[in-house]
Motif scaffolding. Sequence first.
Motif, PDB file in Angstrom:
ATOM      1  N   VAL A 305     -41.696 -13.329 -17.168  1.00  0.00           N
ATOM      2  CA  VAL A 305     -41.834 -11.906 -17.503  1.00  0.00           C
ATOM      3  C   VAL A 305     -40.513 -11.429 -18.120  1.00  0.00           C
ATOM      4  N   PRO A 306     -40.326 -11.642 -19.434  1.00  0.00           N
ATOM      5  CA  PRO A 306     -39.136 -11.091 -20.098  1.00  0.00           C
ATOM      6  C   PRO A 306     -39.320  -9.592 -20.332  1.00  0.00           C
ATOM      7  N   VAL A 307     -38.302  -8.820 -19.991  1.00  0.00           N
ATOM      8  CA  VAL A 307     -38.400  -7.363 -20.038  1.00  0.00           C
ATOM      9  C   VAL A 307     -37.392  -6.789 -21.037  1.00  0.00           C
ATOM     10  N   VAL A 308     -37.864  -5.916 -21.902  1.00  0.00           N
ATOM     11  CA  VAL A 308     -37.100  -5.188 -22.933  1.00  0.00           C
ATOM     12  C   VAL A 308     -36.118  -6.093 -23.691  1.00  0.00           C
ATOM     13  N   MET A 309     -36.576  -7.258 -24.132  1.00  0.00           N
ATOM     14  CA  MET A 309     -35.675  -8.156 -24.844  1.00  0.00           C
ATOM     15  C   MET A 309     -36.325  -8.916 -25.991  1.00  0.00           C
ATOM     16  N   MET A 310     -37.620  -9.201 -25.956  1.00  0.00           N
ATOM     17  CA  MET A 310     -38.207 -10.041 -26.999  1.00  0.00           C
ATOM     18  C   MET A 310     -38.284  -9.284 -28.319  1.00  0.00           C
ATOM     19  N   SER A 311     -37.607  -9.814 -29.325  1.00  0.00           N
ATOM     20  CA  SER A 311     -37.549  -9.175 -30.637  1.00  0.00           C
ATOM     21  C   SER A 311     -37.381 -10.245 -31.704  1.00  0.00           C
ATOM     22  N   SER A 312     -37.937  -9.993 -32.867  1.00  0.00           N
ATOM     23  CA  SER A 312     -37.789 -10.944 -33.967  1.00  0.00           C
ATOM     24  C   SER A 312     -36.472 -10.764 -34.705  1.00  0.00           C
ATOM     25  N   TYR A 313     -35.828  -9.595 -34.527  1.00  0.00           N
ATOM     26  CA  TYR A 313     -34.620  -9.338 -35.312  1.00  0.00           C
ATOM     27  C   TYR A 313     -33.348  -9.162 -34.474  1.00  0.00           C
ATOM     28  N   GLU A 337     -40.108 -16.876 -31.123  1.00  0.00           N
ATOM     29  CA  GLU A 337     -40.486 -18.287 -31.111  1.00  0.00           C
ATOM     30  C   GLU A 337     -40.016 -18.957 -29.823  1.00  0.00           C
ATOM     31  N   ILE A 338     -38.844 -18.565 -29.336  1.00  0.00           N
ATOM     32  CA  ILE A 338     -38.375 -19.110 -28.059  1.00  0.00           C
ATOM     33  C   ILE A 338     -39.316 -18.703 -26.937  1.00  0.00           C
ATOM     34  N   ALA A 339     -39.765 -17.445 -26.940  1.00  0.00           N
ATOM     35  CA  ALA A 339     -40.735 -16.995 -25.935  1.00  0.00           C
ATOM     36  C   ALA A 339     -42.045 -17.755 -26.069  1.00  0.00           C
ATOM     37  N   ALA A 340     -42.433 -18.092 -27.294  1.00  0.00           N
ATOM     38  CA  ALA A 340     -43.677 -18.819 -27.524  1.00  0.00           C
ATOM     39  C   ALA A 340     -43.639 -20.229 -26.949  1.00  0.00           C
ATOM     40  N   ARG A 345     -48.278 -21.401 -20.515  1.00  0.00           N
ATOM     41  CA  ARG A 345     -48.004 -20.850 -19.193  1.00  0.00           C
ATOM     42  C   ARG A 345     -48.095 -19.319 -19.229  1.00  0.00           C
ATOM     43  N   PRO A 346     -48.568 -18.670 -18.188  1.00  0.00           N
ATOM     44  CA  PRO A 346     -48.718 -17.212 -18.191  1.00  0.00           C
ATOM     45  C   PRO A 346     -47.405 -16.496 -18.507  1.00  0.00           C
ATOM     46  N   GLN A 347     -47.514 -15.466 -19.339  1.00  0.00           N
ATOM     47  CA  GLN A 347     -46.328 -14.704 -19.735  1.00  0.00           C
ATOM     48  C   GLN A 347     -46.703 -13.239 -19.952  1.00  0.00           C
ATOM     49  N   LEU A 348     -45.890 -12.353 -19.398  1.00  0.00           N
ATOM     50  CA  LEU A 348     -46.026 -10.917 -19.625  1.00  0.00           C
ATOM     51  C   LEU A 348     -44.770 -10.435 -20.336  1.00  0.00           C
ATOM     52  N   VAL A 349     -44.930  -9.877 -21.527  1.00  0.00           N
ATOM     53  CA  VAL A 349     -43.816  -9.315 -22.280  1.00  0.00           C
ATOM     54  C   VAL A 349     -43.855  -7.795 -22.102  1.00  0.00           C
ATOM     55  N   ILE A 350     -42.777  -7.231 -21.586  1.00  0.00           N
ATOM     56  CA  ILE A 350     -42.700  -5.786 -21.394  1.00  0.00           C
ATOM     57  C   ILE A 350     -41.741  -5.214 -22.436  1.00  0.00           C
ATOM     58  N   SER A 351     -42.219  -4.232 -23.192  1.00  0.00           N
ATOM     59  CA  SER A 351     -41.449  -3.655 -24.294  1.00  0.00           C
ATOM     60  C   SER A 351     -41.459  -2.133 -24.191  1.00  0.00           C
ATOM     61  N   GLU A 380     -53.764 -15.629 -21.345  1.00  0.00           N
ATOM     62  CA  GLU A 380     -52.658 -15.876 -20.427  1.00  0.00           C
ATOM     63  C   GLU A 380     -51.384 -15.137 -20.834  1.00  0.00           C
ATOM     64  N   VAL A 381     -51.374 -14.547 -22.022  1.00  0.00           N
ATOM     65  CA  VAL A 381     -50.192 -13.806 -22.462  1.00  0.00           C
ATOM     66  C   VAL A 381     -50.567 -12.341 -22.637  1.00  0.00           C
ATOM     67  N   GLU A 382     -49.722 -11.454 -22.126  1.00  0.00           N
ATOM     68  CA  GLU A 382     -50.000 -10.021 -22.166  1.00  0.00           C
ATOM     69  C   GLU A 382     -48.748  -9.254 -22.599  1.00  0.00           C
ATOM     70  N   ASN A 383     -48.991  -8.065 -23.117  1.00  0.00           N
ATOM     71  CA  ASN A 383     -47.902  -7.159 -23.473  1.00  0.00           C
ATOM     72  C   ASN A 383     -48.169  -5.792 -22.862  1.00  0.00           C
ATOM     73  N   VAL A 384     -47.217  -5.307 -22.093  1.00  0.00           N
ATOM     74  CA  VAL A 384     -47.248  -3.918 -21.628  1.00  0.00           C
ATOM     75  C   VAL A 384     -46.182  -3.174 -22.427  1.00  0.00           C
ATOM     76  N   HIS A 385     -46.629  -2.258 -23.266  1.00  0.00           N
ATOM     77  CA  HIS A 385     -45.711  -1.507 -24.125  1.00  0.00           C
ATOM     78  C   HIS A 385     -45.635  -0.068 -23.640  1.00  0.00           C
ATOM     79  N   LEU A 386     -44.404   0.417 -23.474  1.00  0.00           N
ATOM     80  CA  LEU A 386     -44.170   1.767 -22.962  1.00  0.00           C
ATOM     81  C   LEU A 386     -43.424   2.563 -24.031  1.00  0.00           C
ATOM     82  N   PRO A 387     -44.163   3.174 -24.958  1.00  0.00           N
ATOM     83  CA  PRO A 387     -43.537   3.775 -26.149  1.00  0.00           C
ATOM     84  C   PRO A 387     -42.599   4.937 -25.872  1.00  0.00           C
ATOM     85  N   LYS A 388     -42.738   5.583 -24.734  1.00  0.00           N
ATOM     86  CA  LYS A 388     -41.883   6.730 -24.431  1.00  0.00           C
ATOM     87  C   LYS A 388     -40.698   6.359 -23.550  1.00  0.00           C
ATOM     88  N   GLU A 389     -40.590   5.094 -23.204  1.00  0.00           N
ATOM     89  CA  GLU A 389     -39.507   4.654 -22.324  1.00  0.00           C
ATOM     90  C   GLU A 389     -38.414   3.926 -23.095  1.00  0.00           C
TER      91      GLU A 389
END
Length: 463
Positions: A305-313, A337-340, A345-351, A380-389
Motif C-alpha cells: 500500500v504505497p501512499v501519496v508517492m506513486m507518480s510518473s514524473y 513501473e516500479i510499482a507495477a 500481488r494485491p496493491q492499493l495505491v492511495i493518491s 487485485e490492484v485498486e486506487n483510492v483517490h482523495l482529490p481534496k486532500e
Amino acid sequence: MIRLMLKYSFLILFSFFCSRLSSQTADDQFRKPLKEVISDIEQRFNVKIRYSEDLVKDRWITYAGWRFRPDLEKTLSNILSSQDITFTKEGEGKYKLQNYQYHLKTPEEGKQQLEYLWSRFNDVPSWETRKAELRDCMWKALKLSPLPPKTHSKPIITGKRTMNGYTIENVAIETLPGVYVSGSLYRPLKSKGKIPVILNPDGHFGDGRYRADCQYRCAMQARMGAIAFSYDLFAWGESALQFKSSDHRKSLAMTVQALNSIRILDWLLSFKEADPNRVAITGGSGGGSQTMLITALDDRIRLSVPVVMMSSYHSGGCPCESGMGVHLCGNGTNNVEIAAMAAPRPQLVISDGKDWTQQVPQVEFPYLKKVYDFYGKGSEVENVHLPKEGHDYGLSKRLAMYDFIARHFHLDIRKVQDKNGKIDESPVTIEKYPAMYVFGEKGEKLPANAVRDFTQLEKMFDK
C-alpha cells in the motif's frame, strides 16, 4: 604524388573550416551576469522571478541576448539550461528558479514516458523479461548484489508495554556491523495460529515514527491481528545518534534503508507465529518510495500500500529515494513501473489532489492496471483517490488501508470497529517520544561498537 596532393588539399579545407568556426565566435560572446539577464526577462515579459542570491552569484550567460525568444518559457529554458537551473510557475506572472531537479520531470514528460513504456509490453512473458532486467539492475545500482552478510547479533528489545488489544516493544536491529535501525514492534494481545506481518517504513513527515498517525496505523494493524513494525529513516530518529542529519541526504541512505527493510523482514519471519504467505508493507511519502522499491525487489512481500508517492514524473525528492540511480535502470523507468513490478500481488495505491499524485486516476493507474490485467488479476490492484486532500497519511488514507489489508489477509476488522460498525482509532494510546526509545533519551545505551562516522559506512560498501 596524388596522395600527397590529397593530403595537402584536406589540410587547406580543414584550416578554412576551422577559421570559419572561429570567425563565428564573437570576442566578448555577449556575456552578461545571470542576475542582470533575469532582470531583463522580468522587464521584457512583465513577470516576477524568485530565486536565492547564492543561486545566481558569480554566474554569467554567454550570448545572453541571442537566447531570447518571443515565448517566455522558451527564453527561460534557453538561458537557464546552460546553468543547470530549472524554473517552476508559481502563479500568474510568477516564477521560481532552483537548481536542476534530477528526480523531477514535467507531468507531460511523465505521461509520455508511460506511453512509451506502455507500448513495449503486451503480455506476461514480455513483462516478466522487463521486470527481471529491472530487478537485476536495481540490486546492482543499490550495491546490494550480493547482499552484505548478516550480522550475528540478536535484536535489542526493551520496554514492553501492554495497551488496549496490543503490546509495544522498542527494537534495534544491527543490519551492518555497528549500524542499527530502531523501530517499534506492535503485536496483538491475543492471537491464534499464524498471523500476518506488516512493515511500516517511515516517511519524511515531522516527528518520524513517533508521530501520531504512525502509531495509530501500527496499533490498529496489531489490534486486527497482525504483527506490525515501524522503523526510522536512515539518520532520522535514533539513527541520528550514529549519523549526522545531513547524512540522510546522501545517496547511500537509499541503500541502507533498503537493507534495513530486508533484514527487519528476515527477523519478523523468524517468529513462530509469523505467516510468510501474508506479508505486507505500507508507508507514505518517502515511506511510499520504500514500499514500492522493496515490493519490487522482494517477492516475500505479498501485499503493498504505497501512499501519496506513486507518480510518473516524480521519483522522490530526497537522495534516500532516488540517489542510487535505480530510476535509470532499463534505459529509464519511473515509480509507476516500479510499482507495477508488484503484479499480480494485491496493491492499493492511495493518491491525493494536492501533490504529484494528483493525476493518478487518469494517467498512472491505467498503466498499473494494464500490467495486472496481463495476469488476469486486474481486480487485485485498486486506487483510492482523495482529490481534496494533501500529502500525508491521514485518517481517510488509513481507513482505506485497514479495509484493504483486512479483506486480503482475512483479518477480523470487527476488532477495530465501534458498535455502529465504524472503524474507531480512539482505543489507541499515543505515546510520548521517550517511551519509544531503544537507546535512552540521550543515546547512553548505544552499543559500544556503534558506527559514528559516515565514512566508515561508505567503506563497508567500497569493499
